[in-house]
Each structure stands twice: as C-alpha cells, then as structure tokens.
Design a protein around this motif. Structure first.
Motif, PDB file in Angstrom:
ATOM      1  N   GLU A   3       1.132  -1.255  -0.013  1.00 50.12           N
ATOM      2  CA  GLU A   3      -0.086   0.580   0.245  1.00 50.12           C
ATOM      3  C   GLU A   3       1.585   1.023  -0.397  1.00 50.12           C
ATOM      4  O   GLU A   3       0.805   1.943  -1.226  1.00 50.12           O
ATOM      5  N   TYR A   4       2.053   1.709   1.116  1.00 48.88           N
ATOM      6  CA  TYR A   4       3.256   2.599   1.495  1.00 48.88           C
ATOM      7  C   TYR A   4       4.317   2.659   0.109  1.00 48.88           C
ATOM      8  O   TYR A   4       4.715   3.922   0.431  1.00 48.88           O
ATOM      9  N   GLY A   5       4.516   1.100  -0.240  1.00 53.20           N
ATOM     10  CA  GLY A   5       5.446   2.224  -0.812  1.00 53.20           C
ATOM     11  C   GLY A   5       6.952   0.751  -0.063  1.00 53.20           C
ATOM     12  O   GLY A   5       6.772   0.543   0.663  1.00 53.20           O
ATOM     13  N   SER A   6       7.817   1.330  -0.657  1.00 50.10           N
ATOM     14  CA  SER A   6       9.472   1.310   0.297  1.00 50.10           C
ATOM     15  C   SER A   6       9.526   1.926   1.129  1.00 50.10           C
ATOM     16  O   SER A   6       8.908   3.069   1.439  1.00 50.10           O
ATOM     17  N   LEU A   7      10.080   1.244   1.630  1.00 53.40           N
ATOM     18  CA  LEU A   7      10.447   2.536   3.519  1.00 53.40           C
ATOM     19  C   LEU A   7      11.202   3.557   3.413  1.00 53.40           C
ATOM     20  O   LEU A   7      10.466   4.517   3.546  1.00 53.40           O
ATOM     21  N   SER A   8      12.093   3.760   1.902  1.00 56.99           N
ATOM     22  CA  SER A   8      12.378   5.256   1.957  1.00 56.99           C
ATOM     23  C   SER A   8      11.449   6.000   1.015  1.00 56.99           C
ATOM     24  O   SER A   8      11.733   6.817   0.981  1.00 56.99           O
ATOM     25  N   ALA A   9      10.118   5.863   0.173  1.00 55.76           N
ATOM     26  CA  ALA A   9       9.309   6.298  -0.567  1.00 55.76           C
ATOM     27  C   ALA A   9       8.146   6.244   1.295  1.00 55.76           C
ATOM     28  O   ALA A   9       8.412   7.749   1.288  1.00 55.76           O
ATOM     29  N   GLN A  10       8.257   5.546   1.966  1.00 55.90           N
ATOM     30  CA  GLN A  10       7.491   5.629   3.195  1.00 55.90           C
ATOM     31  C   GLN A  10       8.223   7.253   3.858  1.00 55.90           C
ATOM     32  O   GLN A  10       7.726   7.823   4.454  1.00 55.90           O
ATOM     33  N   PHE A  11       9.212   7.148   3.872  1.00 52.61           N
ATOM     34  CA  PHE A  11       9.828   8.492   4.757  1.00 52.61           C
ATOM     35  C   PHE A  11      10.332   9.384   4.357  1.00 52.61           C
ATOM     36  O   PHE A  11      11.037  10.668   4.778  1.00 52.61           O
ATOM     37  N   MET A  12       9.919   9.558   2.527  1.00 49.62           N
ATOM     38  CA  MET A  12       9.638  10.563   2.294  1.00 49.62           C
ATOM     39  C   MET A  12       9.760  12.363   2.655  1.00 49.62           C
ATOM     40  O   MET A  12      10.359  12.945   2.332  1.00 49.62           O
ATOM     41  N   PRO A  13       8.648  12.450   3.572  1.00 50.82           N
ATOM     42  CA  PRO A  13       8.803  13.389   3.835  1.00 50.82           C
ATOM     43  C   PRO A  13       9.314  14.228   5.499  1.00 50.82           C
ATOM     44  O   PRO A  13       9.589  14.878   5.054  1.00 50.82           O
ATOM     45  N   VAL A  14      10.011  12.828   6.026  1.00 52.62           N
ATOM     46  CA  VAL A  14      11.554  13.296   6.706  1.00 52.62           C
ATOM     47  C   VAL A  14      12.332  13.402   6.173  1.00 52.62           C
ATOM     48  O   VAL A  14      13.189  14.480   6.292  1.00 52.62           O
ATOM     49  N   ILE A  15      12.188  12.718   4.713  1.00 52.49           N
ATOM     50  CA  ILE A  15      14.306  12.844   4.739  1.00 52.49           C
ATOM     51  C   ILE A  15      13.976  14.271   4.315  1.00 52.49           C
ATOM     52  O   ILE A  15      14.551  14.968   3.619  1.00 52.49           O
ATOM     53  N   VAL A  16      12.549  14.534   3.187  1.00 54.22           N
ATOM     54  CA  VAL A  16      12.547  15.731   2.612  1.00 54.22           C
ATOM     55  C   VAL A  16      13.025  16.797   3.889  1.00 54.22           C
ATOM     56  O   VAL A  16      13.536  18.381   3.401  1.00 54.22           O
ATOM     57  N   ASN A  17      12.556  17.479   4.618  1.00 51.27           N
ATOM     58  CA  ASN A  17      12.308  17.923   6.326  1.00 51.27           C
ATOM     59  C   ASN A  17      13.748  18.104   6.372  1.00 51.27           C
ATOM     60  O   ASN A  17      14.311  18.735   6.479  1.00 51.27           O
ATOM     61  N   GLU A  18      13.751  17.200   6.330  1.00 56.46           N
ATOM     62  CA  GLU A  18      15.626  16.483   6.893  1.00 56.46           C
ATOM     63  C   GLU A  18      16.358  17.834   5.879  1.00 56.46           C
ATOM     64  O   GLU A  18      17.498  18.862   6.449  1.00 56.46           O
ATOM     65  N   LEU A  19      16.243  17.330   4.900  1.00 56.39           N
ATOM     66  CA  LEU A  19      16.807  18.284   3.125  1.00 56.39           C
ATOM     67  C   LEU A  19      16.620  19.856   4.294  1.00 56.39           C
ATOM     68  O   LEU A  19      18.139  20.886   3.477  1.00 56.39           O
ATOM     69  N   SER A  20      15.581  20.322   3.944  1.00 59.84           N
ATOM     70  CA  SER A  20      15.313  21.453   4.142  1.00 59.84           C
ATOM     71  C   SER A  20      15.769  22.157   5.581  1.00 59.84           C
ATOM     72  O   SER A  20      16.306  23.882   5.448  1.00 59.84           O
ATOM     73  N   ARG A  21      15.055  21.359   6.759  1.00 60.28           N
ATOM     74  CA  ARG A  21      15.773  22.112   7.671  1.00 60.28           C
ATOM     75  C   ARG A  21      17.601  21.941   7.709  1.00 60.28           C
ATOM     76  O   ARG A  21      18.393  23.257   7.426  1.00 60.28           O
ATOM     77  N   ARG A  22      18.885  21.399   6.491  1.00 60.11           N
ATOM     78  CA  ARG A  22      19.921  21.288   6.859  1.00 60.11           C
ATOM     79  C   ARG A  22      19.921  22.379   5.805  1.00 60.11           C
ATOM     80  O   ARG A  22      20.903  23.347   5.471  1.00 60.11           O
ATOM     81  N   GLN A  23      19.289  22.594   4.871  1.00 59.36           N
ATOM     82  CA  GLN A  23      19.830  23.945   3.550  1.00 59.36           C
ATOM     83  C   GLN A  23      19.215  25.463   4.326  1.00 59.36           C
ATOM     84  O   GLN A  23      19.695  26.006   4.372  1.00 59.36           O
ATOM     85  N   ARG A  24      18.091  25.612   5.585  1.00 57.88           N
ATOM     86  CA  ARG A  24      18.204  26.661   5.683  1.00 57.88           C
ATOM     87  C   ARG A  24      19.055  26.628   7.115  1.00 57.88           C
ATOM     88  O   ARG A  24      19.916  28.272   6.683  1.00 57.88           O
ATOM     89  N   ARG A  25      19.523  25.916   7.301  1.00 62.56           N
ATOM     90  CA  ARG A  25      20.714  26.325   8.278  1.00 62.56           C
ATOM     91  C   ARG A  25      22.205  26.691   7.449  1.00 62.56           C
ATOM     92  O   ARG A  25      22.646  28.034   8.635  1.00 62.56           O
ATOM     93  N   ALA A  26      22.377  25.979   6.886  1.00 64.69           N
ATOM     94  CA  ALA A  26      23.269  26.383   5.636  1.00 64.69           C
ATOM     95  C   ALA A  26      23.101  27.825   5.805  1.00 64.69           C
ATOM     96  O   ALA A  26      24.119  29.028   5.149  1.00 64.69           O
ATOM     97  N   THR A  27      21.714  28.627   5.468  1.00 63.00           N
ATOM     98  CA  THR A  27      21.492  29.877   4.716  1.00 63.00           C
ATOM     99  C   THR A  27      21.796  31.039   5.898  1.00 63.00           C
ATOM    100  O   THR A  27      21.872  31.791   5.482  1.00 63.00           O
ATOM    101  N   ARG A  28      21.362  30.197   6.491  1.00 63.24           N
ATOM    102  CA  ARG A  28      21.473  31.114   7.932  1.00 63.24           C
ATOM    103  C   ARG A  28      23.031  31.829   8.633  1.00 63.24           C
ATOM    104  O   ARG A  28      23.068  32.746   8.696  1.00 63.24           O
TER     105      ARG A  28
END
Lengths: 449, 157
Positions: free
Chosen positions: A108-133
């Motif tokens: 139903e939900y796909g692979s583990l990485s597919a299921q955790f995609m929002p968490v991964i994207v969030n981690e990415l954007s957190r790191r991005q924001r930190r770099a900008t700051r």
C-alpha cells in the motif's frame, strides 16, 4: 513539518516497546564518522548534535527534542556513517528502526524510503535553512569586521596626521617663545621705556571686548582729544581701570608708540595661545588614534572629559557647555577609550542640537559608594522610546543623509567600553532634556593608586 | 568726506584682531569696526544707521555662539536699509548646506576659507566698497585713489 501527517508513520514503526531505548543525560548516542545503522525518533528529552573538524573544539550543529528524527542522513543515504556526534542533554527516551527492520504494508505505502520521504525532505530543508542562516551570519560578521577595519585605518591616518602636525606646531611653539625672549632683550636695550607696554600685551593679551573697546574709544576721543582710530586702539590696549587717567599717564605720552609695542606683545601672546591650543588638540587626536591601548593607566576621569571637550571644540562652538567636576579617585583604565566614550556621546549631542535654539550641555562627575558617575545632559530634542531601545545596538543610526553621515557604531562602542570596565550606561530623554549616565566602578578593583 | 564702515565679526578675539590687522592698510579711508557676535553686529548697525552712517561691507565668521554668520547675513540681506551692503563669509568650517544657504539666502558676495591671505582680503574689500559706492550713487571722486580702478572704469563706461 506537519506532525499530523507523520502520525501513522510513527504508529507503524516507532510504537514497538522492544525498539525503545532510554539514554542518560550526557551519554553518547552516535559518534561522528562512526557506524550508525539506526534511525532514531525522539519520544522525550533533549539531544544535541556536534561536529568537529581535525580534533578542533566541537561545534553544535543541531538540537533535537520530542518529535525529531536523528540519523536521517546516515540511514537513508546508505553510507551508514554518522555525520555528527549526538549526545543526550537530558535523560531521553528514543524509539528506533534499523536497516533490517521489515517494511510495513509495502504494497500500500511503497518501500521504506518512499514511506519516509517526508522525513527525508524535511531533514534536507532543515539543513538547507541552516546553511542559509549561516551564510547570512557570516556575511554580517564580515561586514562588521570591514567597518571596524575602516575605523582603525581612519584612526591610524588621524594619528599619522597628528604626528606631522605635532612637529610643525612644536616648531611654531618653541620659535615664538624664542622670539619673545629676543624681542624682550632687544627692547630692554633700545626702547627701555616701551618694555612695559610690550609685556602688558604679551602677558595679558587683549582683555577688552569689541563692544567695550567701542565705548571706551568714544570716551578717549573726547577726554584726550584723540583721533577716532587712535582712541580705539588705545581703548583696546590700556588695562582696565585707567579710564580717568591724567595726561601724565605713560600710555598717553606717545600713544602711537605704546600701541605699536603693545600690539607686538599681544600678537606674540595670541601666537602662543594658538600654538598651545593646537598642541592640546593634536595630543587628543593622537590619543584617539592609538592602537596600543593600555588598560592600566592611572588616570583622572575629569581630565579625559576635558580632553574630549578640546577635541570637539569646533562642534561645541555654538553650544554652551557647563562642566561641573567633583574630585574623583584615580581610575585605572585606558585614557584613549574613555576619551572615545565622551567624544561619542558629546558629538551625538552636538549633532542632535543642530536646530535647538540655545543649545546647552551639562556635564557632572560625582563619586559615591565606590562608583564614579558621569552625567552628560543636553537640551536637544527628545529621543523617542523606539529609538532609545535600539540606541546602543551596533549599526543603528539616525544620521543617514547629508555629509555628516553616521556609521551607527558610536554608542555601541560606548556600551562595549563601559561594560568592559564593569560599568553601565543608560539614557533618559524627555522633551526638555536628554541625559546619558555612565557609572564606572572605582575603588578596590579599579584604581586607588 | 564720510568714512564708510566695514564690520568684521568673529567670536575668537585672536582671529578678529588678526583680520583687523590685515585690513589696516584700508583704515586711512575706511572705518573698520569689530564685533564678537552676530547680536553685537545687529546692535552696531542700528546705531550706525541712526547716526546716518553707511555700512559698506560686513565680513563674518560662520560658526559662532548664538546666531551663525549665515543667519546674520541672511537677516541683514532682508533689511531694506542695508540692501546694498556687501557681504563676505570668512570661515573654516561651513558645511555644504551652510554654503548653499549663504549663496541662496544671504546672497553673499564673496567666500573666504580660513586661513585667508591678507592681500586677497584687502583686494576683495576694495572691490566690494567700490561697487557699494556706485550702487549708492555716492560721489566716487572723494575716494578715487583708493578704489578698484577696474570697477570704476566699467561703471563709467
């Protein structure tokens, strides 16, 4: 990240008691560059991540509390290598999954990485924001450094200029002193009777104001029957109190001659006065531009105020300044820094009072309970509350236009210097007066030579 | 012949006496007055006007306690009795704005920076007094040998 969206995911993977873990405050969870095969979810408590390069002091890079994930990068990038060291800051409860944890409902939900995609994207954007700051902070720091460097360069330029001027004015000073001696000797030989008038001019200068001279001149014109021009000159030269002198008065015997010698004396007097004044200013500028700030000079606060006033002489020309010093104990600190403090406050006051009808500055120094209190008050316009709150912050300025722009550093420098001595500075302002109060500790730790 | 008046104003006595000394060569045909403030100038010109005397040139410092030089000269420029009086600013520290005001509002005729050169100051006063004499329609022949001959010629042409 929207927590609600993740709830089913948390439910599916982090709700298994056998994969829960308690960590004590201060304990190490993950080591930088070490193996990490787990993805942690923080149920409670506080953890922090640190990064260190070449065994340097570790720098904090993130903190994680309830609802945060730890190890996202090492888990999903497939490197299984931790990018930072994670230490529990308080006792904490964590839940985890590892690389062998089986995927739930993959149909139903796909692979583990597919299921955790929002968490991964969030981690990415957190790191991005930190770099900008961080990029912004770095830019700001560079800018401040640049401004500070400019100020230092200006200070050094001023000191260099002061040095050159000092040589020149020292020549004027000593040669005018020498001329004075030579002329005195010459007069004693050739015009012994005129020495008196020369000395009068030399020692006293002109003591009579222009309006007094005008009145007195008219009087002399009549009572001594002198031409207008000569009467006026005599009125400037003759010491006060001789107004009803008789015709035997030495000044009146050969008025042209006496005035001539008095004028030579007065000119030398003015020359010496101007040289003396220049030397004082040059000395103060040299003080201000000094780079070798000596923090343990035994000094008198009142003297530093006087030096600051001398530096600002031209700004203060139209301001009536009252200085009421009290006898103060010796203060240990840097003369240069203190002068900088007074100059900044006084200069601001001058600039603020440009449109003030009859501008005034009152300066008091007091000594009470081991504290030196310096109050600088002016009758310029009120500083409103919004401005007052930001006034000591760096880069805050109200002087944006015209030639006399500000760098917005003055009062932040004042605050930094005063704070470094363990003192404080405060401002109060209403429509009548604006008052800066500077408190500096004296006594045991500071001074009493 | 009436001696025309020149007024010098500076709040520093040493500077004032130096200006006065530099202008001494003019004293044989002009009356040179000194003042230490703008208010003193205003009082003095009142007095001179009451006695029927004429003020040809005012040489003013700019930065002084009370009224500034530009304020003083602006005030005098708007007084119809002194409409022909020539105005000189002699200063070391006028800002850009002050200078613009000096030209636009006070209508100054000449601007000197401190330190000044005595010869230039004298020549300037000589020129301005000559213009003043013609503006007022005074008999220039009384002063002829002292006047700026170029101005005299151009006026007579």
């Amino acid at each position: 990240m929207c927590k609600r969206k993740l709830e089913p995911l948390i439910e599916r993977y982090f709700n298994h008691q056998e994969r829960h873990l308690m960590v004590k405050a201060g304990s190490l969870l993950i080591k930088q560059d070490g193996y990490n095969g787990r993805l942690y979810y923080v149920l409670s408590g506080e953890l922090a991540g640190f990064y260190s390069e070449d065994d340097n002091r570790p720098v904090p890079v993130f903190s994680a509390s309830e609802g945060a994930f730890i190890g996202v990068h090492s888990f999903f990038s497939g490197t299984w290598t931790a990018s930072s060291t994670v230490v529990a800051q308080t006792d904490a409860e964590l839940a985890w999954i590892e690389r062998h944890t089986s995927v739930v409902e993959s149909e139903e939900y796909g692979s583990l990485s597919a299921q955790f995609m929002p968490v991964i994207v969030n981690e990415l954007s957190r790191r991005q924001r930190r770099a900008t700051r961080e990029a912004l902070a770095k830019e700001r720091a560079l800018q401040e450094l640049y401004t500070a460097e400019q100020m230092t360069t200006l200070g050094q330029l001023a000191a260099g200029l002061a040095h050159e001027l000092n040589n020149a004015i020292s020549v004027v000073n000593s040669k005018s002193k020498r001329l004075q001696t030579v002329i005195m000797e010459l007069l004693a030989e050739s015009h012994p009777k005129m020495s008196l008038f020369f000395e009068q001019g030399l020692i006293q200068g002109q003591q009579i104001s222009s309006s007094e001279a005008r009145k007195r001149g008219k009087l002399f014109e009549k009572s001594y029957n002198l031409p207008k021009d000569l009467a006026r000159k005599l009125a400037r030269a003759m010491p006060a109190g001789n107004d009803k002198a008789n015709v035997n008065e030495p000044w009146l015997k050969q008025p042209e001659q006496t005035i001539r010698f008095w004028q030579i004396g007065r000119d030398l007097h003015d020359l010496r006065l101007a040289a003396h004044h220049t030397i004082g200013i040059v000395k103060s500028v040299k003080q201000l531009g000094r780079t070798d700030i000596n923090l343990d000079e035994a000094l008198n606060i009142n003297d530093s105020v006087i030096q600051a006033l001398a530096l600002l002489q031209s700004d203060l020309r139209r301001v009536s300044v009252q200085f009421d010093p009290e006898e103060l104990p010796v203060f240990t600190g840097s003369q240069t820094e203190l002068i900088q403090v007074w100059v900044n406050i006084l200069k601001n006051a001058c600039d603020a009072m440009v449109d003030t009808e009859s501008p005034e500055i009152d300066i008091h120094t007091r000594y009470n309970k081991n504290r030196i209190l310096v109050t600088i008050a002016n009758n310029g316009p009120e500083i409103d509350e919004v401005t007052r709150r930001q006034i000591f912050q760096p880069n805050f300025t109200t002087k944006k236009c015209g030639l006399s722009f500000g760098l917005g550093l003055g009062l932040s420098i004042v605050k930094r210097i005063v704070a470094a001595y363990g003192g404080n500075v405060a401002v109060k302002s209403d429509s009548e007066r604006t008052i800066f109060r500077i408190k500096l500790p004296a006594g045991d730790e500071h001074g009493q030579a | 012949m009436d001696k025309l008046n020149i007024i010098c104003v500076d709040d520093q006595q040493e500077v004032l006496s130096a200006v006065l000394q530099d202008l001494q060569p003019l004293a044989q045909w002009l009356n040179i007055e000194e003042c230490e403030s703008a208010d003193e100038v205003l009082e003095l010109i009142e007095e001179l006007d009451a006695e029927g005397e004429m003020v040809a040139v005012i040489i003013s410092d700019h930065v002084m306690p009370g009224k500034t030089g530009v304020e003083l000269l602006t005030e005098i420029a708007s007084d119809h009795r002194f409409i022909q009086t020539r105005k000189v600013l002699l200063t070391g520290q006028a800002t850009h704005t002050d200078t613009i005001n000096a030209i636009n509002k006070a209508g100054i005729d000449h601007y000197f920076e401190k330190p000044w050169q005595a010869e230039q100051l004298i020549e300037c006063v000589r020129t301005l007094v000559t213009k003043y004499i013609f503006d007022r329609g005074l008999d220039y022949t009384h002063y002829q040998i002292h006047l700026d001959q170029n101005v005299v010629f151009s006026q007579l042409r």
